[in-house]
Design a protein around this motif. Structure first.
Motif, mmCIF file in Angstrom:
data_model
loop_
_atom_site.group_PDB
_atom_site.id
_atom_site.type_symbol
_atom_site.label_atom_id
_atom_site.label_comp_id
_atom_site.label_asym_id
_atom_site.label_seq_id
_atom_site.Cartn_x
_atom_site.Cartn_y
_atom_site.Cartn_z
ATOM 1 N N PRO A 72 0.816 -1.220 0.000
ATOM 2 C CA PRO A 72 0.000 0.000 0.000
ATOM 3 C C PRO A 72 0.847 1.267 0.000
ATOM 4 C CG PRO A 72 0.094 -0.909 2.205
ATOM 5 C CD PRO A 72 0.823 -1.880 1.315
ATOM 6 N N TYR A 73 0.283 2.336 -0.531
ATOM 7 C CA TYR A 73 0.903 3.655 -0.438
ATOM 8 C C TYR A 73 -0.210 4.696 -0.391
ATOM 9 C CZ TYR A 73 -0.054 4.374 -5.441
ATOM 10 O OH TYR A 73 -0.672 4.532 -6.657
ATOM 11 N N LEU A 74 0.162 5.932 -0.069
ATOM 12 C CA LEU A 74 -0.810 7.010 0.061
ATOM 13 C C LEU A 74 -0.683 7.981 -1.093
ATOM 14 C CD1 LEU A 74 -0.552 7.762 3.891
ATOM 15 C CD2 LEU A 74 -2.413 6.578 2.696
ATOM 16 N N ILE A 75 -1.813 8.325 -1.669
ATOM 17 C CA ILE A 75 -1.864 9.336 -2.719
ATOM 18 C C ILE A 75 -1.879 10.712 -2.057
ATOM 19 C CG2 ILE A 75 -3.231 10.240 -4.644
ATOM 20 C CD1 ILE A 75 -4.452 7.426 -4.898
ATOM 21 N N ASN A 76 -1.042 11.617 -2.539
ATOM 22 C CA ASN A 76 -0.991 13.007 -2.054
ATOM 23 C C ASN A 76 -0.575 13.109 -0.587
ATOM 24 O OD1 ASN A 76 -1.947 13.969 -4.586
ATOM 25 N ND2 ASN A 76 -4.050 13.489 -3.962
ATOM 26 N N HIS A 77 0.168 12.124 -0.101
ATOM 27 C CA HIS A 77 0.713 12.163 1.256
ATOM 28 C C HIS A 77 2.181 11.739 1.202
ATOM 29 C CE1 HIS A 77 -3.024 12.605 3.682
ATOM 30 N NE2 HIS A 77 -3.573 12.041 2.627
ATOM 31 N N SER A 79 3.650 10.510 3.970
ATOM 32 C CA SER A 79 3.806 9.452 4.969
ATOM 33 C C SER A 79 3.796 8.076 4.305
ATOM 34 C CB SER A 79 2.676 9.518 6.006
ATOM 35 O OG SER A 79 2.746 10.697 6.757
ATOM 36 N N THR A 80 4.550 7.169 4.896
ATOM 37 C CA THR A 80 4.493 5.753 4.533
ATOM 38 C C THR A 80 3.324 5.121 5.264
ATOM 39 O OG1 THR A 80 6.890 5.645 4.226
ATOM 40 C CG2 THR A 80 5.751 3.568 4.651
ATOM 41 N N ASN A 88 -10.032 -10.839 13.680
ATOM 42 C CA ASN A 88 -10.785 -9.800 14.407
ATOM 43 C C ASN A 88 -10.043 -8.482 14.592
ATOM 44 O OD1 ASN A 88 -12.955 -11.591 14.742
ATOM 45 N ND2 ASN A 88 -12.097 -12.391 16.652
ATOM 46 N N PHE A 89 -8.837 -8.344 14.064
ATOM 47 C CA PHE A 89 -8.079 -7.105 14.250
ATOM 48 C C PHE A 89 -7.438 -6.661 12.940
ATOM 49 C CE2 PHE A 89 -8.154 -8.826 18.541
ATOM 50 C CZ PHE A 89 -8.347 -7.700 19.332
ATOM 51 N N VAL A 90 -7.337 -5.324 12.776
ATOM 52 C CA VAL A 90 -6.511 -4.755 11.711
ATOM 53 C C VAL A 90 -5.594 -3.722 12.352
ATOM 54 C CG1 VAL A 90 -8.269 -5.119 9.939
ATOM 55 C CG2 VAL A 90 -8.135 -2.895 11.097
ATOM 56 N N ALA A 91 -4.444 -3.512 11.716
ATOM 57 C CA ALA A 91 -3.474 -2.531 12.191
ATOM 58 C C ALA A 91 -3.062 -1.636 11.034
ATOM 59 C CB ALA A 91 -2.249 -3.225 12.782
ATOM 60 N N VAL A 92 -2.941 -0.338 11.309
ATOM 61 C CA VAL A 92 -2.517 0.651 10.322
ATOM 62 C C VAL A 92 -1.364 1.444 10.908
ATOM 63 C CG1 VAL A 92 -3.178 2.665 8.948
ATOM 64 C CG2 VAL A 92 -4.842 0.827 9.347
ATOM 65 N N LEU A 93 -0.272 1.538 10.160
ATOM 66 C CA LEU A 93 0.916 2.276 10.587
ATOM 67 C C LEU A 93 1.157 3.424 9.623
ATOM 68 C CD1 LEU A 93 3.492 2.085 12.566
ATOM 69 C CD2 LEU A 93 4.643 1.148 10.557
ATOM 70 N N LEU A 94 1.340 4.629 10.150
ATOM 71 C CA LEU A 94 1.740 5.796 9.372
ATOM 72 C C LEU A 94 3.088 6.266 9.889
ATOM 73 C CD1 LEU A 94 -1.618 7.809 9.408
ATOM 74 C CD2 LEU A 94 -0.800 6.264 7.620
ATOM 75 N N SER A 95 4.034 6.526 8.976
ATOM 76 C CA SER A 95 5.374 6.890 9.423
ATOM 77 C C SER A 95 6.022 7.858 8.444
ATOM 78 C CB SER A 95 6.250 5.636 9.551
ATOM 79 O OG SER A 95 7.570 5.974 9.945
ATOM 80 N N ALA A 96 6.886 8.730 8.986
ATOM 81 C CA ALA A 96 7.696 9.595 8.139
ATOM 82 C C ALA A 96 8.888 8.843 7.572
ATOM 83 C CB ALA A 96 8.183 10.806 8.948
ATOM 84 N N HIS A 97 9.201 7.678 8.128
ATOM 85 C CA HIS A 97 10.287 6.851 7.607
ATOM 86 C C HIS A 97 9.848 6.198 6.293
ATOM 87 C CE1 HIS A 97 12.951 6.872 11.195
ATOM 88 N NE2 HIS A 97 11.809 7.083 11.834
ATOM 89 N N SER A 207 13.381 1.883 9.698
ATOM 90 C CA SER A 207 14.823 1.976 9.481
ATOM 91 C C SER A 207 15.443 2.982 10.442
ATOM 92 C CB SER A 207 15.101 2.391 8.043
ATOM 93 O OG SER A 207 16.484 2.673 7.877
ATOM 94 N N THR A 208 16.582 2.606 10.999
ATOM 95 C CA THR A 208 17.308 3.517 11.885
ATOM 96 C C THR A 208 18.365 4.308 11.134
ATOM 97 O OG1 THR A 208 18.882 1.767 12.468
ATOM 98 C CG2 THR A 208 16.964 2.030 13.884
ATOM 99 N N GLU A 209 18.452 4.099 9.825
ATOM 100 C CA GLU A 209 19.518 4.727 9.032
ATOM 101 C C GLU A 209 19.013 5.802 8.081
ATOM 102 O OE1 GLU A 209 21.937 1.788 7.148
ATOM 103 O OE2 GLU A 209 21.884 0.469 8.882
ATOM 104 N N SER A 210 17.726 5.773 7.772
ATOM 105 C CA SER A 210 17.215 6.752 6.818
ATOM 106 C C SER A 210 15.816 7.186 7.221
ATOM 107 C CB SER A 210 17.191 6.151 5.405
ATOM 108 O OG SER A 210 16.360 5.008 5.372
ATOM 109 N N LYS A 211 15.429 8.338 6.753
ATOM 110 C CA LYS A 211 14.082 8.855 7.058
ATOM 111 C C LYS A 211 13.549 9.607 5.862
ATOM 112 C CE LYS A 211 11.481 11.153 10.714
ATOM 113 N NZ LYS A 211 11.541 11.789 12.028
#
Length: 211
Positions: A72-77, A79-80, A88-97, A207-211
């Motif tokens: 997945p990716y975001l259009i016009n954003h 953020s990753t 029974n569960f879903v998880a969504v992560l948004l990150s500047a990395h 990643s701890t090396e890039s953002k």
């Protein structure tokens, strides 16, 4: 509204949704006009729950798109976004990395049957040092989740989970914590935060090396 958890850190925003609604209720919560054309009812609920969770996190469902690989990716954003679902569960992560991923897995003994597909001997030794027989399943699930979230974070395909993804510095199996991850092909290093609950195990990698 079944928001199970929203967590904000310096590196990401994590949302977890517990699916307690039927398809019609989820559709209303997303604000989109119709359910996806998926044959499986559970997959439709997961699709809608992801978008309901994203909407709570400030992302319009129509801004979620997919690469040909299924990532997945975001259009016009900028953020990753990373998405995962389990029973029974879903998880969504948004990150500047740019390299970030999330995985959530239902707690089950079945993970023992496939440990040879993802556990390196060094990781088996690590697990033996910190778990007793009663917690081994959780430890295996944590390694699997960590590698799944790593795999979602990196752009490469055809990754060998045993040889190319390595989990280290796992010192406990508490309800929450962190460990390290490495993609051996590029030597990229990652921080992996984990959450263990009665119904699932979840990891967030970045990643701890890039953002």
């Amino acid at each position: 509204m079944a928001v199970h958890l929203i967590e904000q850190t310096d590196h990401y925003q994590l949302g977890i949704w517990k699916i307690e609604e039927d398809e019609a209720q989820l559709l209303e919560l997303t604000g989109i006009s119709e359910s996806p054309k998926l044959a499986n009812a559970i997959r439709r609920q997961e699709y809608l729950a992801v978008r309901a969770m994203a909407r709570v996190m400030g992302i319009e469902p129509t801004d979620i798109a997919y690469l040909p690989s299924g990532k997945p990716y975001l259009i016009n954003h900028q953020s990753t976004i990373s998405i995962s679902h389990t029973k029974n569960f879903v998880a969504v992560l948004l990150s500047a990395h740019a390299l970030a991923g999330v995985d959530v897995e239902h707690r089950s003994e079945r993970i023992r049957k496939i440990r040879h597909k993802f556990m390196h001997p060094d990781e088996e030794h690590q697990l033996k040092q910190l778990s007793d027989p009663n917690s081994e399943t959780v430890g295996l699930l944590l390694h699997w989740c960590a590698k799944e979230s790593l795999f979602k974070a990196i752009p490469e395909e055809g990754v060998d989970f045993v040889q190319e993804l390595r989990i280290s510095h796992l010192t406990s199996l508490g309800w929450s914590g962190m460990c390290n991850g490495r993609f051996m092909r590029t030597n990229e290093t990652f921080q992996i935060d984990y959450l263990i609950q009665d119904e699932f195990v979840l990891t967030c990698s970045f990643s701890t090396e890039s953002k």
